[in-house]
Design a protein around this motif. Structure first.
Motif, PDB file in Angstrom:
ATOM      1  N   ARG A 124      41.767  48.364  28.090  1.00 19.17           N
ATOM      2  CA  ARG A 124      42.865  47.392  28.221  1.00 19.17           C
ATOM      3  C   ARG A 124      44.152  48.089  28.658  1.00 19.17           C
ATOM      4  O   ARG A 124      44.899  47.581  29.503  1.00 19.17           O
ATOM      5  CB  ARG A 124      43.073  46.663  26.896  1.00 19.17           C
ATOM      6  CG  ARG A 124      41.907  45.758  26.516  1.00 19.17           C
ATOM      7  CD  ARG A 124      42.183  44.934  25.276  1.00 19.17           C
ATOM      8  NE  ARG A 124      41.050  44.070  24.979  1.00 19.17           N
ATOM      9  CZ  ARG A 124      40.062  44.397  24.154  1.00 19.17           C
ATOM     10  NH1 ARG A 124      40.089  45.563  23.514  1.00 19.17           N
ATOM     11  NH2 ARG A 124      39.053  43.567  23.945  1.00 19.17           N
ATOM     12  N   THR A 177      38.108  46.852  38.619  1.00 21.28           N
ATOM     13  CA  THR A 177      37.889  45.402  38.570  1.00 21.28           C
ATOM     14  C   THR A 177      36.915  45.040  37.460  1.00 21.28           C
ATOM     15  O   THR A 177      37.120  44.064  36.725  1.00 21.28           O
ATOM     16  CB  THR A 177      37.357  44.901  39.919  1.00 21.28           C
ATOM     17  OG1 THR A 177      38.293  45.204  40.951  1.00 21.28           O
ATOM     18  CG2 THR A 177      37.114  43.398  39.888  1.00 21.28           C
ATOM     19  N   LEU A 181      37.702  42.531  34.302  1.00 17.45           N
ATOM     20  CA  LEU A 181      36.912  41.334  34.012  1.00 17.45           C
ATOM     21  C   LEU A 181      36.282  41.409  32.626  1.00 17.45           C
ATOM     22  O   LEU A 181      36.222  40.412  31.899  1.00 17.45           O
ATOM     23  CB  LEU A 181      35.827  41.158  35.078  1.00 17.45           C
ATOM     24  CG  LEU A 181      36.318  40.820  36.496  1.00 17.45           C
ATOM     25  CD1 LEU A 181      35.158  40.846  37.476  1.00 17.45           C
ATOM     26  CD2 LEU A 181      37.008  39.464  36.514  1.00 17.45           C
ATOM     27  N   TRP A 182      35.818  42.593  32.253  1.00 15.96           N
ATOM     28  CA  TRP A 182      35.195  42.755  30.931  1.00 15.96           C
ATOM     29  C   TRP A 182      36.216  42.595  29.811  1.00 15.96           C
ATOM     30  O   TRP A 182      35.981  41.847  28.858  1.00 15.96           O
ATOM     31  CB  TRP A 182      34.521  44.122  30.858  1.00 15.96           C
ATOM     32  CG  TRP A 182      34.093  44.501  29.473  1.00 15.96           C
ATOM     33  CD1 TRP A 182      33.272  43.782  28.638  1.00 15.96           C
ATOM     34  CD2 TRP A 182      34.472  45.671  28.746  1.00 15.96           C
ATOM     35  NE1 TRP A 182      33.116  44.445  27.433  1.00 15.96           N
ATOM     36  CE2 TRP A 182      33.838  45.609  27.475  1.00 15.96           C
ATOM     37  CE3 TRP A 182      35.265  46.777  29.049  1.00 15.96           C
ATOM     38  CZ2 TRP A 182      33.997  46.604  26.512  1.00 15.96           C
ATOM     39  CZ3 TRP A 182      35.413  47.779  28.097  1.00 15.96           C
ATOM     40  CH2 TRP A 182      34.787  47.677  26.846  1.00 15.96           C
ATOM     41  N   THR A 183      37.365  43.267  29.928  1.00 15.70           N
ATOM     42  CA  THR A 183      38.351  43.207  28.850  1.00 15.70           C
ATOM     43  C   THR A 183      38.980  41.823  28.719  1.00 15.70           C
ATOM     44  O   THR A 183      39.485  41.476  27.648  1.00 15.70           O
ATOM     45  CB  THR A 183      39.466  44.253  29.051  1.00 15.70           C
ATOM     46  OG1 THR A 183      40.078  44.071  30.340  1.00 15.70           O
ATOM     47  CG2 THR A 183      38.909  45.664  28.956  1.00 15.70           C
ATOM     48  N   SER A 184      38.935  41.029  29.783  1.00 25.80           N
ATOM     49  CA  SER A 184      39.463  39.663  29.705  1.00 25.80           C
ATOM     50  C   SER A 184      38.404  38.669  29.248  1.00 25.80           C
ATOM     51  O   SER A 184      38.679  37.468  29.134  1.00 25.80           O
ATOM     52  CB  SER A 184      40.024  39.237  31.070  1.00 25.80           C
ATOM     53  OG  SER A 184      38.989  39.168  32.042  1.00 25.80           O
ATOM     54  N   GLY A 185      37.186  39.163  29.004  1.00 30.89           N
ATOM     55  CA  GLY A 185      36.119  38.300  28.505  1.00 30.89           C
ATOM     56  C   GLY A 185      35.415  37.485  29.570  1.00 30.89           C
ATOM     57  O   GLY A 185      34.619  36.592  29.242  1.00 30.89           O
ATOM     58  N   ARG A 186      35.652  37.783  30.834  1.00 27.57           N
ATOM     59  CA  ARG A 186      35.059  36.975  31.903  1.00 27.57           C
ATOM     60  C   ARG A 186      33.631  37.405  32.228  1.00 27.57           C
ATOM     61  O   ARG A 186      32.856  36.614  32.774  1.00 27.57           O
ATOM     62  CB  ARG A 186      35.945  37.038  33.147  1.00 27.57           C
ATOM     63  CG  ARG A 186      37.311  36.389  32.913  1.00 27.57           C
ATOM     64  CD  ARG A 186      38.285  36.665  34.032  1.00 27.57           C
ATOM     65  NE  ARG A 186      37.849  36.120  35.302  1.00 27.57           N
ATOM     66  CZ  ARG A 186      38.496  36.320  36.448  1.00 27.57           C
ATOM     67  NH1 ARG A 186      39.608  37.055  36.454  1.00 27.57           N
ATOM     68  NH2 ARG A 186      38.051  35.795  37.561  1.00 27.57           N
ATOM     69  N   ILE A 187      33.297  38.671  31.937  1.00 25.25           N
ATOM     70  CA  ILE A 187      31.928  39.130  32.115  1.00 25.25           C
ATOM     71  C   ILE A 187      31.574  40.011  30.919  1.00 25.25           C
ATOM     72  O   ILE A 187      32.452  40.502  30.201  1.00 25.25           O
ATOM     73  CB  ILE A 187      31.718  39.924  33.430  1.00 25.25           C
ATOM     74  CG1 ILE A 187      32.584  41.193  33.440  1.00 25.25           C
ATOM     75  CG2 ILE A 187      31.999  39.050  34.643  1.00 25.25           C
ATOM     76  CD1 ILE A 187      32.317  42.086  34.658  1.00 25.25           C
ATOM     77  N   SER A 188      30.290  40.227  30.705  1.00 31.74           N
ATOM     78  CA  SER A 188      29.844  41.101  29.623  1.00 31.74           C
ATOM     79  C   SER A 188      29.966  42.556  30.064  1.00 31.74           C
ATOM     80  O   SER A 188      30.108  42.855  31.263  1.00 31.74           O
ATOM     81  CB  SER A 188      28.396  40.789  29.269  1.00 31.74           C
ATOM     82  OG  SER A 188      27.537  41.151  30.344  1.00 31.74           O
ATOM     83  N   GLU A 191      27.233  43.397  32.513  1.00 35.45           N
ATOM     84  CA  GLU A 191      27.536  42.971  33.888  1.00 35.45           C
ATOM     85  C   GLU A 191      28.534  43.911  34.541  1.00 35.45           C
ATOM     86  O   GLU A 191      28.415  44.239  35.731  1.00 35.45           O
ATOM     87  CB  GLU A 191      28.082  41.549  33.874  1.00 35.45           C
ATOM     88  CG  GLU A 191      27.062  40.488  33.498  1.00 35.45           C
ATOM     89  CD  GLU A 191      27.698  39.113  33.365  1.00 35.45           C
ATOM     90  OE1 GLU A 191      27.288  38.196  34.107  1.00 35.45           O
ATOM     91  OE2 GLU A 191      28.601  38.947  32.520  1.00 35.45           O
TER      92      GLU A 191
END
Length: 207
Positions: A124, A177, A181-188, A191
């Motif tokens: 983060r 990227t 995306l991971w730290t914002s919870g948009r992907i695991s 992924e």
């Protein structure tokens, strides 16, 4: 989100520090690294770092006038330790001889990504620092990028320079990227890791 610190006073240069000052600076970085293992970057307070490191708050501000600069310095130290650890692991006998360039690069970035998985607050902070306009923060990011590129290029020995340069850009951009995306919870995390691996295999096909 941390505020940007454009125009802020620059931290004290390590080149002008005495041995005692360098020791106190290391204690500050160590304290932040320890706190990031448990605490989100936004929740870290300068006074808490001062207490944990046993460095006077006034001294802390002389070394780092802005919190973002302190966090950037700690992140640089964390990155240096990670690179040293990865280099040691790569040199260990358990690393198979004769691995292809793609296999070596995959192994490096899997270990890097798993270090972020173990310490998501570092991931983060990584994303937050890239939005900074602070001159010192940008300098530390550039220094870290150069160190990371050197480690990557070492694994790509024999790869044409232009291909190595493009591969470095593609892998680095994808990793940043993926972390965002991971730290914002948009992907695991799985992924995120797969995205990085897919790009490595694309730009550095296994022979």
């Amino acid at each position: 989100m941390m505020p940007v610190t454009s125009g802020a006073e620059l931290p004290m240069s390590t080149e002008s520090m005495t041995a005692g000052q360098l020791g106190r600076r290391r204690r500050l970085a160590d304290a932040v690294i320890e706190m990031l293992e448990q605490t989100e970057p936004d929740r870290i307070k300068m006074k808490d770092v001062s207490q944990r490191s046993e460095v006077a708050l006034g001294t802390l501000y002389r070394y780092f006038p802005a919190k973002q600069q302190l966090l950037a310095a700690a992140m640089q130290e964390w990155n240096n330790r990670l690179l040293h650890k990865l280099d040691t692991e790569r040199a260990a006998p358990r690393v198979a001889d004769g691995a292809t360039v793609c296999e070596r690069v995959l192994a490096l970035h899997r270990r890097e990504m798993r270090a972020y998985q173990r310490g998501p607050h570092f991931a983060r902070l990584e994303i937050e620092l890239y939005s900074s306009t602070d001159e010192y923060v940008i300098e530390t990011l550039d220094q870290r990028a150069a160190a990371n590129r050197a480690a990557l290029f070492d694994l790509m020995d024999g790869v044409p320079p232009e291909l190595a340069r493009v591969a470095s850009l593609a892998i680095g951009g994808t990793m940043l990227t993926a972390l965002a995306l991971w730290t914002s919870g948009r992907i695991s995390f799985a992924e995120a890791l797969r995205n990085v691996e897919d790009v490595i295999r694309l730009v550095l096909p296994e022979e």
